[in-house]
Design a protein around this motif. Sequence first.
Motif: not given
Length: 593
Positions: A44, A319, A363-364, A366-368, A370-371
Amino acid sequence: SELIRGFLLSGMPCPSSCPPGLLALMAPGLALMATFSLPSQAGDRRALPVEKPPGVKGRTLILLDVNTKSPVRIISENFLSLQLDPSIIHDGWLDFLSSRRLVTLARGLAPAFLRFAGKRTDFLQFHNVKNPAKSRGGPGPDYYLKNYEDDIVRSDIALDKQKGCKIAQHPDIMLELQREKAAQMHLVLLKEQFSNTYSNLTLTARSLDKLYNFADCSGLHLIFALNALRRNPNNSWNSSNALSLLKYSASKKYNISWELGNEPNNYRTLIGRSVNGSQLGKDYIQLRSLLQLIRTYSRANLYGPNIGRPRKNVIALLEGFMKVAGSTVDAVTWQHYYIDGRVAKVTDFLKTRLLDTLSDQIRKIQKVVNTYTPGKKIWLEGVGATSAGGMNNLSDSYAAGFLWLNTLGLLASQGIDVVVRHSFLDHGHNHLVDQNFNPLPDYWLSLLYKRLIGPKVLAIHVAGLQRKPRPDRVIRDKLRIYAHCTSYHNHNYVRGSITLYIINLHRSRKKIKLAGTLRDKIVHQYLLQPYGKDGLHSKSVQLNGQPLAMVDDGTLPELKPRPLRAGRTLVIPPLTMSFYVVKNVNALACRYR
């Protein structure tokens, strides 16, 4: 005074035993007026503010050091890459990609990817014909082109020895007529863009040859985005036209990577029919199967889904795509444009709030990613200062560089592998090169970045930074500093050197003292400022006081640094961008590739 100086340069806090008088003397030195974007090992990046205590006057010296032991990120060698919009078929500029001047400018930014994609990607059809029947009546660019192309074919190889490239020196009258044609077409293209209704485009085999010739001769790797809106009745992708293009490219042994579609989240507004993430994922799997059937492309790279700004519905599409085809693509891609070019003002480019909008998007995404596919590379494709084609004297001016350089620094520090700039040459005003084939300020900024910045990103340390931001507080900093290992391709600097690049949005100069491993090293300054009376609106720049311009159509100017004596304080002028190469640091992180 020596004791104070020692504490300041070391970055160590004063011991509790310090007398109150000494602490009072040290306060002006430790108070930092600027804030910095500091990488953390967790990935971060948040700017940490240090404010000047009340009552302290005078200029503050900022103490800066860099962690030279190991990089915090390693990005692609092709990190800064380029885009061409299919609109160049409409306005005729595709026929001029063989220009020696354009090829010279593109070569300056190699190695890089060249992405052929944009709003008109999903209205593009391929026809495998060499000489399509079309009206050539009357003296216009098409008329001259028809008669001149034969000469190009006969003489091009003699003009450029490298790889038998087809490079031309177009007559002035031909370029003048083309500019008149492009100006007329610009109005048509803008009308399409604002109404969000696009006419079909035809890409012929000959046009594809010209596109590939430009990429190959410029040292760029072509990425071609195929039309995803050719649909079967059941809404699955109709790949027949794409297969024709793939077969032709394979027959020519063209080394191309592939994409499918552009901003699929906008399909409903374009054609009244949406394509959800799951269906798009199936379409990508279908394309991967096609590529594997063609020997030339059985191992070709595939990128996507090239979504727009990650709002709630777009995240849902991503997603759905990642669940089905996350493992099918070699990198996940999205787009970002900062502001609406129709309403932009020069002050917009100086707003830290605007510069910070990208962090939340990263961040948004990367979150998807990396999930569903941890570690998958992420690219930002189609980035520009403004949407809607940009605005003259703004998105093509010096002022736009603040957004562009901060975008490069922010993306690299957060591990985004590639950023694709829209556009190298375009009908609007977001381009790097104008329609007179003259490089604009963002081109020179990109050239300096390519010459000086390597793929290894380093962490920055600033002495005296002790306060932590409050939770959820948005930090706005006007002095932004990034650090990398110096490019290995630059033979003017030995391995182990590092390069800082600095954006000063303050309306006053800032002073930076290099400390720690950077202390008492010779520094080369590359200070980029607007040239001429137009100030931030200028379309020309100067490097260390010397205006930058091409020497001739085949030669870029030498980018000469200004050497600073060892230990000298860096003085950053207001509203400027600059690069500083710290020589002979022998940084462990930078010794090896």
